[in-house]
Design a protein around this motif. Structure first.
Motif, PDB file in Angstrom:
ATOM      1  N   TYR A  88       6.895  -7.749  -4.587  1.00 11.26           N
ATOM      2  CA  TYR A  88       6.607  -6.366  -4.209  1.00 11.26           C
ATOM      3  C   TYR A  88       5.383  -6.385  -3.303  1.00 11.26           C
ATOM      4  N   TRP A  89       5.376  -5.525  -2.290  1.00  4.61           N
ATOM      5  CA  TRP A  89       4.205  -5.450  -1.426  1.00  4.61           C
ATOM      6  C   TRP A  89       4.037  -4.036  -0.874  1.00  4.61           C
ATOM      7  N   THR A  90       2.795  -3.744  -0.453  1.00  6.44           N
ATOM      8  CA  THR A  90       2.498  -2.438   0.133  1.00  6.44           C
ATOM      9  C   THR A  90       2.287  -2.574   1.632  1.00  6.44           C
ATOM     10  N   ASP A  91       2.565  -1.489   2.341  1.00 11.43           N
ATOM     11  CA  ASP A  91       2.315  -1.405   3.780  1.00 11.43           C
ATOM     12  C   ASP A  91       1.716  -0.022   4.027  1.00 11.43           C
ATOM     13  N   TRP A  92       0.429   0.011   4.414  1.00 10.30           N
ATOM     14  CA  TRP A  92      -0.239   1.308   4.570  1.00 10.30           C
ATOM     15  C   TRP A  92      -0.126   1.859   5.992  1.00 10.30           C
ATOM     16  N   ASN A  93       0.927   1.505   6.683  1.00 10.64           N
ATOM     17  CA  ASN A  93       1.246   2.087   7.988  1.00 10.64           C
ATOM     18  C   ASN A  93       0.975   3.596   7.960  1.00 10.64           C
ATOM     19  N   ARG A  94       0.039   4.053   8.797  1.00  9.32           N
ATOM     20  CA  ARG A  94      -0.356   5.468   8.772  1.00  9.32           C
ATOM     21  C   ARG A  94       0.819   6.403   9.048  1.00  9.32           C
ATOM     22  N   GLU A  95       1.759   5.948   9.855  1.00  2.13           N
ATOM     23  CA  GLU A  95       2.895   6.796  10.206  1.00  2.13           C
ATOM     24  C   GLU A  95       3.970   6.808   9.125  1.00  2.13           C
ATOM     25  N   ALA A  96       4.109   5.700   8.407  1.00  2.00           N
ATOM     26  CA  ALA A  96       5.181   5.612   7.408  1.00  2.00           C
ATOM     27  C   ALA A  96       4.812   4.595   6.329  1.00  2.00           C
ATOM     28  N   PRO A  97       3.849   4.935   5.463  1.00  2.00           N
ATOM     29  CA  PRO A  97       3.471   3.999   4.394  1.00  2.00           C
ATOM     30  C   PRO A  97       4.635   3.774   3.435  1.00  2.00           C
ATOM     31  N   LYS A  98       4.666   2.586   2.826  1.00  2.00           N
ATOM     32  CA  LYS A  98       5.782   2.268   1.940  1.00  2.00           C
ATOM     33  C   LYS A  98       5.416   1.133   1.001  1.00  2.00           C
ATOM     34  N   ILE A  99       6.209   1.012  -0.043  1.00  2.00           N
ATOM     35  CA  ILE A  99       6.164  -0.126  -0.954  1.00  2.00           C
ATOM     36  C   ILE A  99       7.558  -0.734  -0.947  1.00  2.00           C
ATOM     37  N   GLU A 100       7.622  -2.046  -0.718  1.00  2.00           N
ATOM     38  CA  GLU A 100       8.914  -2.717  -0.614  1.00  2.00           C
ATOM     39  C   GLU A 100       9.055  -3.801  -1.674  1.00  2.00           C
ATOM     40  N   SER A 101      10.278  -4.295  -1.804  1.00  2.00           N
ATOM     41  CA  SER A 101      10.538  -5.401  -2.718  1.00  2.00           C
ATOM     42  C   SER A 101      11.606  -6.307  -2.129  1.00  2.00           C
ATOM     43  N   SER A 102      11.651  -7.528  -2.646  1.00  2.00           N
ATOM     44  CA  SER A 102      12.702  -8.482  -2.284  1.00  2.00           C
ATOM     45  C   SER A 102      12.714  -9.566  -3.352  1.00  2.00           C
ATOM     46  N   SER A 103      13.700 -10.426  -3.296  1.00  2.00           N
ATOM     47  CA  SER A 103      13.670 -11.609  -4.145  1.00  2.00           C
ATOM     48  C   SER A 103      12.685 -12.607  -3.534  1.00  2.00           C
ATOM     49  N   VAL A 104      12.241 -13.582  -4.313  1.00  2.00           N
ATOM     50  CA  VAL A 104      11.225 -14.517  -3.833  1.00  2.00           C
ATOM     51  C   VAL A 104      11.747 -15.421  -2.721  1.00  2.00           C
ATOM     52  N   ASP A 105      13.059 -15.477  -2.531  1.00  2.10           N
ATOM     53  CA  ASP A 105      13.612 -16.275  -1.432  1.00  2.10           C
ATOM     54  C   ASP A 105      13.832 -15.442  -0.174  1.00  2.10           C
ATOM     55  N   GLY A 106      13.372 -14.172  -0.203  1.00  6.62           N
ATOM     56  CA  GLY A 106      13.473 -13.323   0.972  1.00  6.62           C
ATOM     57  C   GLY A 106      14.750 -12.513   1.069  1.00  6.62           C
ATOM     58  N   GLN A 107      15.605 -12.608   0.073  1.00 11.85           N
ATOM     59  CA  GLN A 107      16.848 -11.843   0.078  1.00 11.85           C
ATOM     60  C   GLN A 107      16.631 -10.466  -0.560  1.00 11.85           C
ATOM     61  N   ASN A 108      17.572  -9.574  -0.310  1.00 11.50           N
ATOM     62  CA  ASN A 108      17.615  -8.258  -0.972  1.00 11.50           C
ATOM     63  C   ASN A 108      16.368  -7.411  -0.713  1.00 11.50           C
ATOM     64  N   ARG A 109      15.880  -7.433   0.515  1.00 10.72           N
ATOM     65  CA  ARG A 109      14.727  -6.605   0.865  1.00 10.72           C
ATOM     66  C   ARG A 109      15.119  -5.131   0.844  1.00 10.72           C
ATOM     67  N   ARG A 110      14.245  -4.303   0.258  1.00  5.69           N
ATOM     68  CA  ARG A 110      14.521  -2.866   0.229  1.00  5.69           C
ATOM     69  C   ARG A 110      13.223  -2.084   0.056  1.00  5.69           C
ATOM     70  N   VAL A 111      13.242  -0.822   0.447  1.00  2.30           N
ATOM     71  CA  VAL A 111      12.101   0.072   0.263  1.00  2.30           C
ATOM     72  C   VAL A 111      12.172   0.667  -1.133  1.00  2.30           C
ATOM     73  N   LEU A 112      11.101   0.492  -1.904  1.00  4.92           N
ATOM     74  CA  LEU A 112      11.050   1.022  -3.261  1.00  4.92           C
ATOM     75  C   LEU A 112      10.449   2.424  -3.294  1.00  4.92           C
ATOM     76  N   VAL A 113       9.366   2.642  -2.523  1.00  2.98           N
ATOM     77  CA  VAL A 113       8.696   3.949  -2.475  1.00  2.98           C
ATOM     78  C   VAL A 113       8.316   4.242  -1.030  1.00  2.98           C
ATOM     79  N   GLN A 114       8.625   5.451  -0.558  1.00  2.00           N
ATOM     80  CA  GLN A 114       8.191   5.850   0.776  1.00  2.00           C
ATOM     81  C   GLN A 114       7.778   7.315   0.852  1.00  2.00           C
ATOM     82  N   ASP A 115       7.979   8.064  -0.214  1.00  2.00           N
ATOM     83  CA  ASP A 115       7.609   9.479  -0.237  1.00  2.00           C
ATOM     84  C   ASP A 115       6.375   9.685  -1.105  1.00  2.00           C
ATOM     85  N   GLY A 116       5.492  10.587  -0.664  1.00  4.80           N
ATOM     86  CA  GLY A 116       4.354  10.967  -1.486  1.00  4.80           C
ATOM     87  C   GLY A 116       3.296   9.903  -1.642  1.00  4.80           C
ATOM     88  N   ILE A 117       3.167   9.009  -0.655  1.00  2.00           N
ATOM     89  CA  ILE A 117       2.097   8.016  -0.687  1.00  2.00           C
ATOM     90  C   ILE A 117       1.323   8.093   0.624  1.00  2.00           C
TER      91      ILE A 117
END
Length: 214
Positions: A88-117
Motif C-alpha cells: 500500500y502506498w500514498t500519493d499526495w498529488n495536489r490535483e488527485a491524491p490517492k492511496i493505492e495497493s498492489s501485490s508485492v510482485d507488482g500485479q493487481n494495482r488498484r486505487v484504494l482511496v481517492q475521495d475525501g483525502i
C-alpha cells in the motif's frame, strides 16, 4: 533500514548497541522517502518522490527492480502486509491524491482511496483491526479502511500535521511537524499523549521494534 534524503542513500544497521550503519543503495536515488520491509519474502520496498518510482530489492540491496514508474506524482508513504503479500502506498498529488495497493510482485494495482483525502502523508497497517490506516495533514484526520475498500471510518479528527505513523498494541503513534514531536493516540479515541524532544526539529519516519527483536 532507513532512507537518507540528503545523502540520497538507503541504509541499515543492526539493533545491537554500537553497530555501524551500512549503505546498501547509493545509486540512482533522487528523493527516497517511504520504505517498507516484507519480512516474509525478505524484500525491501521504497518510493522516490522525484523520479516517481516504486522500487524493490533484496535486503542486501541486490536484485533491484522497478515495480512502478507510471501514474505516480508525489508518492510518500509505503507499507507492506507480509501475510497477504500486499503493498500500500500514498500519493499526495495536489490535483488527485490517492492511496493505492498492489501485490508485492507488482500485479493487481488498484486505487484504494481517492475521495475525501488531501495530504495523506502517513500510512500504517493495523493488524488488530486488519485495516489500512492513514493520517492526513490536509483533512487533519486519521482514518482506516479495509483492504477491500469497505468499512471506511474516522478514528481521530483535529490532528495537527502528521507525517509518519505506526500502529502498535492499542495506540497509533505519529510524528507531527507542527508539534515537532511524537503523538500517541489510543485506538478507542479516549486518550492522547505526546513526546516533545528537548531539541525540537521536524521528525520524519517512525517505526516500532517488537520486544523480541531487542
Amino acid at each position: 533500514y532507513w532512507t537518507d534524503l540528503a545523502g540520497r542513500t538507503i541504509n541499515r544497521a543492526s539493533l545491537e548497541p554500537g553497530s555501524e550503519p551500512e549503505i546498501i543503495i547509493n545509486i540512482a536515488l533522487t528523493s527516497p522517502e517511504g520504505l517498507a520491509i516484507d519480512v516474509a519474502r525478505r524484500r525491501l520496498f521504497w518510493v522516490d518522490s522525484t523520479s516517481d518510482k516504486i522500487e524493490t530489492t533484496n535486503l542486501d540491496g541486490s536484485d533491484r527492480r522497478v515495480l512502478f514508474d507510471t501514474d505516480l506524482v508525489n508518492p510518500r508513504a509505503i507499507i507492506v502486509d507480509s501475510p497477504t503479500g500486499t503493498l500500500y502506498w500514498t500519493d499526495w498529488n495536489r490535483e488527485a491524491p490517492k492511496i493505492e495497493s498492489s501485490s508485492v510482485d507488482g500485479q493487481n494495482r488498484r486505487v484504494l482511496v481517492q475521495d475525501g483525502i488531501g495530504l495523506p502523508n502517513a500510512l500504517t497497517y493495523d493488524s488488530t483491526t486488519r485495516q489500512v490506516c492513514w493520517a492526513d495533514a490536509g483533512t487533519k484526520r486519521l482514518e482506516c479502511i479495509s483492504p477491500n475498500g469497505t468499512g471506511r471510518r474516522v478514528v481521530h479528527s483535529n490532528l495537527s500535521y502528521p507525517f509518519s505513523m505506526v500502529a502498535f498494541a492499542n495506540h497509533y503513534y505519529y510524528t507531527d511537524w507542527r508539534r515537532d514531536g511524537v503523538i500517541a493516540l489510543s485506538r478507542d479515541n479516549q486518550s492522547t499523549d505526546e513526546h516533545l524532544p528537548d531539541q525540537r526539529s521536524h521528525l520524519y519516519g517512525i517505526t516500532v521494534a517488537p520486544p523480541h527483536c531487542l
